[in-house]
Design an enzyme around this catalytic site. Sequence first.
Site, short mmCIF file in Angstrom:
data_model
loop_
_atom_site.label_atom_id
_atom_site.label_comp_id
_atom_site.label_asym_id
_atom_site.label_seq_id
_atom_site.Cartn_x
_atom_site.Cartn_y
_atom_site.Cartn_z
N HIS A 142 12.94 48.79 36.20
CA HIS A 142 12.28 47.94 37.19
C HIS A 142 11.37 46.94 36.50
CE1 HIS A 142 9.87 51.61 36.60
NE2 HIS A 142 8.80 50.86 36.80
N CYS A 194 17.15 54.28 42.98
CA CYS A 194 18.54 54.18 43.44
C CYS A 194 18.59 54.22 44.96
CB CYS A 194 19.38 55.33 42.89
SG CYS A 194 19.99 55.11 41.21
N HIS A 235 22.17 52.32 38.36
CA HIS A 235 21.11 53.03 37.65
C HIS A 235 21.15 52.76 36.14
CE1 HIS A 235 18.13 56.26 37.07
NE2 HIS A 235 18.73 56.37 35.89
N ASP A 245 5.68 47.28 45.67
CA ASP A 245 5.20 48.51 45.07
C ASP A 245 4.33 49.25 46.09
OD1 ASP A 245 4.72 49.45 41.82
OD2 ASP A 245 3.41 50.32 43.36
N HIS A 263 14.10 54.47 36.38
CA HIS A 263 15.13 53.54 36.83
C HIS A 263 14.55 52.17 36.53
CE1 HIS A 263 18.17 52.15 40.05
NE2 HIS A 263 17.52 51.05 39.70
N ASN A 269 7.96 48.47 31.87
CA ASN A 269 7.61 49.62 31.04
C ASN A 269 8.87 50.36 30.63
OD1 ASN A 269 4.73 49.33 31.18
ND2 ASN A 269 4.84 50.04 33.30
N HIS A 302 8.05 44.76 37.16
CA HIS A 302 6.89 44.51 38.02
C HIS A 302 6.65 43.01 38.07
CE1 HIS A 302 5.14 48.75 37.83
NE2 HIS A 302 5.93 48.76 36.77
N CYS A 342 17.35 59.89 42.24
CA CYS A 342 16.51 58.79 41.75
C CYS A 342 15.97 57.98 42.93
CB CYS A 342 17.32 57.90 40.81
SG CYS A 342 16.45 56.39 40.33
#
Length: 115
Positions: A101, A10, A49, A33, A99, A88, A103, A7
């Site tokens: 996240h 990770c 994770h 990003d 994984h 998302n 934004h 991942c």
Amino acid sequence: MAMHDDCIFCKIANHVIESDYIYEDNVVAAFRDMSPLAPTHVLVVPKDHYADLADGVPAETAAALLHAVDEVAKAEGITESGFRVVANAGGDAGQAVHHLHLHVLGGCRLTDDFA
Ligand code: 5GP
Ligand code: ZN
């Protein structure tokens, strides 16, 4: 929940691969990003994770993620100007990296096109 060897987030969150970090503590890491959609586009991720927000995220981890969002906004100077947080989850949301996240987007006027 431990780190997944295959991942990418990770690896970044645990410094197996280095990135452009904005904030970090024992539970979460925040880094830029690689394809920014706004002047500030930072991803906040847990070091453990979880696939997404529906993957049994402990309350302490959720709190650490939100604390990190506040820290990122302060570090980027967008607390007053405003920012957007997007997470998302799954296919209809177009989640590309599985994984969890958040934004954090800001630094310009955000239209409905963002994330
Ligand atoms: P998602 O669609 O899963 O919510 O968004 C994944 C985000 O991760 C995208 O905005 C993409 O640009 C970003 N991303 C994917 N791989 C990497 C990477 O290796 N490093 C960084 N910094 N960002 C990544
Ligand atoms: Zn992971």
